[in-house]
Design a protein around this motif. Sequence first.
Motif, short mmCIF file in Angstrom:
data_model
loop_
_atom_site.label_atom_id
_atom_site.label_comp_id
_atom_site.label_asym_id
_atom_site.label_seq_id
_atom_site.Cartn_x
_atom_site.Cartn_y
_atom_site.Cartn_z
N ALA A 28 -46.61 -121.03 -32.41
CA ALA A 28 -45.66 -120.35 -33.31
C ALA A 28 -45.50 -118.92 -32.80
O ALA A 28 -46.49 -118.18 -32.68
CB ALA A 28 -46.21 -120.36 -34.74
N ARG A 29 -44.27 -118.55 -32.48
CA ARG A 29 -44.04 -117.21 -31.91
C ARG A 29 -42.61 -116.80 -32.16
O ARG A 29 -41.78 -117.62 -32.58
CB ARG A 29 -44.32 -117.22 -30.40
N PHE A 30 -42.32 -115.54 -31.89
CA PHE A 30 -40.95 -115.03 -31.98
C PHE A 30 -40.14 -115.66 -30.85
O PHE A 30 -40.57 -115.65 -29.69
CB PHE A 30 -40.97 -113.50 -31.85
N LEU A 31 -38.97 -116.21 -31.19
CA LEU A 31 -38.13 -116.87 -30.19
C LEU A 31 -37.25 -115.83 -29.49
O LEU A 31 -36.04 -115.76 -29.71
CB LEU A 31 -37.27 -117.95 -30.85
N GLU A 32 -37.92 -115.07 -28.64
CA GLU A 32 -37.25 -113.93 -27.99
C GLU A 32 -35.98 -114.34 -27.25
O GLU A 32 -34.95 -113.69 -27.34
CB GLU A 32 -38.25 -113.35 -26.98
N GLU A 33 -36.07 -115.47 -26.53
CA GLU A 33 -34.94 -115.88 -25.69
C GLU A 33 -33.75 -116.39 -26.52
O GLU A 33 -32.63 -116.44 -26.04
CB GLU A 33 -35.39 -116.94 -24.67
N GLU A 34 -34.02 -116.77 -27.79
CA GLU A 34 -32.94 -117.29 -28.65
C GLU A 34 -32.16 -116.16 -29.31
O GLU A 34 -31.00 -116.34 -29.69
CB GLU A 34 -33.51 -118.17 -29.77
N PHE A 127 -39.56 -129.08 -42.27
CA PHE A 127 -38.11 -128.88 -42.33
C PHE A 127 -37.37 -130.00 -41.60
O PHE A 127 -37.77 -130.42 -40.52
CB PHE A 127 -37.73 -127.56 -41.65
N VAL A 128 -36.30 -130.43 -42.23
CA VAL A 128 -35.39 -131.39 -41.59
C VAL A 128 -33.99 -130.86 -41.78
O VAL A 128 -33.38 -131.08 -42.84
CB VAL A 128 -35.45 -132.79 -42.24
N ASP A 129 -33.50 -130.11 -40.83
CA ASP A 129 -32.11 -129.69 -40.86
C ASP A 129 -31.75 -129.05 -42.22
O ASP A 129 -30.67 -129.28 -42.75
CB ASP A 129 -31.23 -130.94 -40.63
N SER A 130 -32.68 -128.29 -42.77
CA SER A 130 -32.46 -127.85 -44.15
C SER A 130 -32.85 -126.40 -44.41
O SER A 130 -32.80 -125.95 -45.53
CB SER A 130 -33.28 -128.74 -45.10
N ALA A 131 -33.27 -125.68 -43.44
CA ALA A 131 -33.75 -124.32 -43.70
C ALA A 131 -33.62 -123.51 -42.42
O ALA A 131 -33.18 -124.02 -41.40
CB ALA A 131 -35.19 -124.38 -44.16
N PRO A 132 -33.98 -122.25 -42.49
CA PRO A 132 -33.81 -121.41 -41.30
C PRO A 132 -34.80 -121.73 -40.19
O PRO A 132 -35.75 -120.99 -39.95
CB PRO A 132 -34.02 -120.00 -41.84
N VAL A 133 -34.56 -122.84 -39.51
CA VAL A 133 -35.44 -123.20 -38.40
C VAL A 133 -34.56 -123.66 -37.23
O VAL A 133 -33.61 -124.43 -37.43
CB VAL A 133 -36.38 -124.36 -38.80
N LEU A 134 -34.85 -123.16 -36.03
CA LEU A 134 -34.06 -123.54 -34.85
C LEU A 134 -34.74 -124.75 -34.19
O LEU A 134 -35.46 -124.63 -33.20
CB LEU A 134 -33.96 -122.35 -33.89
N GLU A 135 -34.48 -125.91 -34.73
CA GLU A 135 -35.20 -127.12 -34.29
C GLU A 135 -35.06 -127.38 -32.80
O GLU A 135 -36.01 -127.78 -32.13
CB GLU A 135 -34.69 -128.37 -35.04
N ARG A 136 -33.83 -127.19 -32.28
CA ARG A 136 -33.63 -127.51 -30.86
C ARG A 136 -34.44 -126.60 -29.95
O ARG A 136 -34.95 -127.02 -28.93
CB ARG A 136 -32.14 -127.43 -30.52
#
Length: 308
Positions: A28-34, A127-136
């Motif tokens: 779990a980390r900050f998604l710097e590249e995103e 989470f399943v496509d339902s909250a602030p999460v960048l699943e891809r």
Amino acid sequence: MLSPEDKSHWIKNLVTNSGFDYCGISAARFLEEEAPHLENWLCNSFHGEMSYMERNIDKRLDPRQLVPGAKSVITLMKNYYQASAQTEIKSSRYAFGLDYHEVIKEKMRALITTMQAEWGMFEHRSFVDSAPVLERAWARNSGLGWVGKNSMLIHPKAGSNYFLAVIILDIELRYDNPLAKDYCGSCQRCIDACPTDAIVSPKVVDARKCISYLSIELKGEMPTNAPAYDSWVFGCDVCNDVCPWNRFAKQHQEPSFLPLNTINEWTKADWEALSEESFTTLFKHSPIKRSKWNGLQRNLRHILKEKQ
Ligand code: SF4
Ligand code: SF4
């Protein structure tokens, strides 16, 4: 006490017996590249009326903002591929069966119960496509595949007809490495085949032109400048279907995703004959309820106008 390696090994064995097809694990980390991609996408207004995308950006980019003390992100993939006999009017195949949110949440609940019985209680959110999460992004970070030019997560052995789900938890695990590169190469079939030119550059989809957005997320009337397209009453499978990595897609094994009410065989006449009352009854547990009756009628008007 189990080591992080042992726990990762154990969970990967468990998920395949829990109704999921693949599992990858990241720190779990900050998604710097995103961050710059997301900012750019929002600045260009490619999210259309999905204003919720502008909120909770900190949480979207850092799962530790969602689960204090989060250490790991487990990403799960579940196949929804099934052949479709639809010709005149089509809905995306992911929407044939029961609502995937309900089906997958249930499986995740059971999975977490088993994990906690083995490891003891831990903090988590799923989470399943339902909250602030960048699943891809998490799937890619976990070595499950790469993000294709169509912006879908592509698994090198299984393609892109998969739901993605994420568990954020405060347990340390052993982490998977991302793939060394992506395998789109010089292909750009998805860009060329998109009926509305919604893939404005590799991996960037302008939702305002994307049929999935226009037919599902957009509320109210179709904008006068909405692109012309036909056939798709709910969602769109074109950029999945043309992708060579889906050549060997296999039928899913999930009974809940089998077509409800033989929707995969509905003709134009069937869709036109659907009353509001029947819509409410037939699609009560289907993803199609998201468009609501009015939205579905709007979609039909749009595509039938284009067919004239
Ligand atoms: S879902 Fe359809 S409209 Fe949207 S980008 Fe893919 S092909 Fe284009
Ligand atoms: S169709 Fe080609 S370019 Fe598009 S995602 Fe698939 S491999 Fe990549």
